[in-house]
Enzyme design. Structure first.
Site, PDB file in Angstrom:
ATOM      1  N   PRO A  11       0.843  -1.194   0.000  1.00 18.15           N
ATOM      2  CA  PRO A  11       0.000   0.000   0.000  1.00 18.15           C
ATOM      3  C   PRO A  11       0.875   1.240   0.000  1.00 18.15           C
ATOM      4  CG  PRO A  11      -0.145  -1.172   2.111  1.00 18.15           C
ATOM      5  CD  PRO A  11       0.739  -1.966   1.242  1.00 18.15           C
ATOM      6  N   MET A  12       0.580   2.187  -0.899  1.00 15.94           N
ATOM      7  CA  MET A  12       1.378   3.420  -0.991  1.00 15.94           C
ATOM      8  C   MET A  12       0.455   4.613  -1.157  1.00 15.94           C
ATOM      9  SD  MET A  12       4.503   2.138  -3.468  1.00 15.94           S
ATOM     10  CE  MET A  12       3.515   0.920  -4.352  1.00 15.94           C
ATOM     11  N   CYS A  94       3.359   2.845   9.512  1.00 22.29           N
ATOM     12  CA  CYS A  94       3.608   4.154   8.915  1.00 22.29           C
ATOM     13  C   CYS A  94       4.200   5.106   9.955  1.00 22.29           C
ATOM     14  CB  CYS A  94       2.329   4.744   8.347  1.00 22.29           C
ATOM     15  SG  CYS A  94       2.596   6.339   7.531  1.00 22.29           S
ATOM     16  N   LYS A 133       0.492  -4.981   9.161  1.00 22.27           N
ATOM     17  CA  LYS A 133       1.777  -4.586   8.587  1.00 22.27           C
ATOM     18  C   LYS A 133       2.497  -3.714   9.611  1.00 22.27           C
ATOM     19  CE  LYS A 133       3.913  -2.749   4.365  1.00 22.27           C
ATOM     20  NZ  LYS A 133       4.821  -1.742   4.915  1.00 22.27           N
ATOM     21  N   ASN A 205       9.248  -7.151   3.711  1.00 20.63           N
ATOM     22  CA  ASN A 205       9.104  -5.897   2.967  1.00 20.63           C
ATOM     23  C   ASN A 205      10.308  -5.008   3.261  1.00 20.63           C
ATOM     24  OD1 ASN A 205       7.370  -2.884   3.591  1.00 20.63           O
ATOM     25  ND2 ASN A 205       7.732  -3.652   1.542  1.00 20.63           N
ATOM     26  N   GLY A 206      10.691  -4.219   2.256  1.00 20.91           N
ATOM     27  CA  GLY A 206      11.754  -3.246   2.472  1.00 20.91           C
ATOM     28  C   GLY A 206      12.961  -3.460   1.576  1.00 20.91           C
ATOM     29  N   GLY A 227       7.252  -2.308  -2.738  1.00 22.61           N
ATOM     30  CA  GLY A 227       6.566  -1.033  -2.813  1.00 22.61           C
ATOM     31  C   GLY A 227       7.039  -0.173  -3.963  1.00 22.61           C
TER      32      GLY A 227
END
Length: 323
Positions: A11-12, A94, A133, A205-206, A227
């Site tokens: 999600p962005m 976030c 997340k 992720n990352g 992402g």
């Protein structure tokens, strides 16, 4: 049915709207796609209800929610159920100051009891699969034990799928962009989580930029989430179905994909601002190609003209060059 999270597009904010997701779905049949993070207060009060809109062809598609009030999250989950999303994901990663002021995002990792209340509240009204997340740590909370305790706490209330951004979140002093690059990656923490909790589904992720990297990670975890690389270079997804899902290789032609998107773009009357946003989604379509710079210039021209004609002319000229 639980989703196959082998490959997911993260999600962005201001990126993964319904138009971007429809575009990416044309490239990969199997990648799990996510909405932008939607703040539940704005959603429940109707200010962002349009962000739940999607097309059936986007499946498998999940919605990501941001919030910290159990009752409001429950109300938002009811709305998401009505829309028929395949999964609800709770944002606990976030690091932006705006999100912190709303008391959600990564800051909630310091309040696991509140997070559990939020989870139980959602579960009480929704039968949709619920995932989270998060980051591996917050500020100076850098030990593996911190993320392990957090995962164990949440698994005790029924969360069995975790998307782990393998960096700490720095809540002050770094922008969201800097938080995606400055804190060091600790993939080993995520691998260890999968090893220590084999019954949980762990998605990493990352900093992932290539299919080769995806395949390396999949030796240790259940899935990868990509992402910015997926957004800035959408053709990154063109080999995903074959390489990661064992599906037959698609005969994807970049120019045909572009023409489809331009037809979609022009299929209905759109406000100038939305037209520009939709064009932004294809800015990286020719990344690393010889004419990438020319293509980006033509997108800017199309934004100014609110017309796809400059890009269509480019396609026509390309076709003539290949004759």
């Amino acid at each position: 049915m639980p989703l196959n999270h082998t490959f997911c597009v993260a999600p962005m904010m201001q990126c993964t709207d319904t138009h971007n997701r429809r575009f990416l779905r044309k490239i990969s049949k199997h990648a799990v796609l996510y909405t932008e993070m939607i703040a539940v207060n704005a959603l429940v009060h109707g200010k962002q209800i349009n962000k739940l809109d999607y097309s059936n062809e986007e499946h498998p598609v999940a919605v990501q929610l941001g919030g910290s009030d159990p009752k409001t999250l429950a109300s938002a989950a009811i709305l998401c159920d009505r829309y028929g999303y395949d999964e609800i994901n709770l944002n606990l990663g976030c690091p932006s100051e705006r999100v912190q002021k709303g008391s959600f995002g990564a800051a909630l990792m310091l309040e696991p009891d509140l997070v559990k209340q939020c989870i139980e509240s959602i579960q009480s009204v929704s039968s949709t699969s619920l995932t989270v997340k998060c980051r591996i740590g917050i500020d100076k909370e850098e030990s593996y034990e911190f993320i392990a305790r957090f995962v164990e706490d949440l698994s005790s209330v029924g969360i069995n799928t975790f998307f782990i951004h393998a960096r700490n979140a720095i809540l002050s002093g770094l922008s969201p962009r800097q938080n995606r690059s400055i804190p060091p990656l600790k993939y080993d923490y995520v691998y260890k989580l999968k090893n220590d909790y084999p019954n949980l589904k762990i998605i990493i992720n990352g900093g992932i930029k290539t299919i080769s990297e995806c395949m390396d990670h999949l030796k240790y975890v259940d899935g990868v989430m990509v992402g910015r690389e997926a957004y800035d270079n959408p053709m990154f997804l063109k080999d995903i179905d074959e390489m990661l899902f064992g599906d037959s290789k698609s005969k994807l032609v970049r120019e045909e994909l572009l023409l489809w998107y331009l037809d979609y773009l022009d299929s209905s009357q759109r406000h100038t601002s939305e037209y520009k946003i939709m064009l932004k989604h294809i800015y990286g379509l020719y990344k690393s190609e010889q004419n990438a710079r020319k293509f980006r210039y033509l997108i800017n021209e199309s934004m100014q003209a609110v017309s796809s004609k400059p890009i269509r002319d480019f396609l026509q000229n390309q076709a003539q060059d290949h004759q």
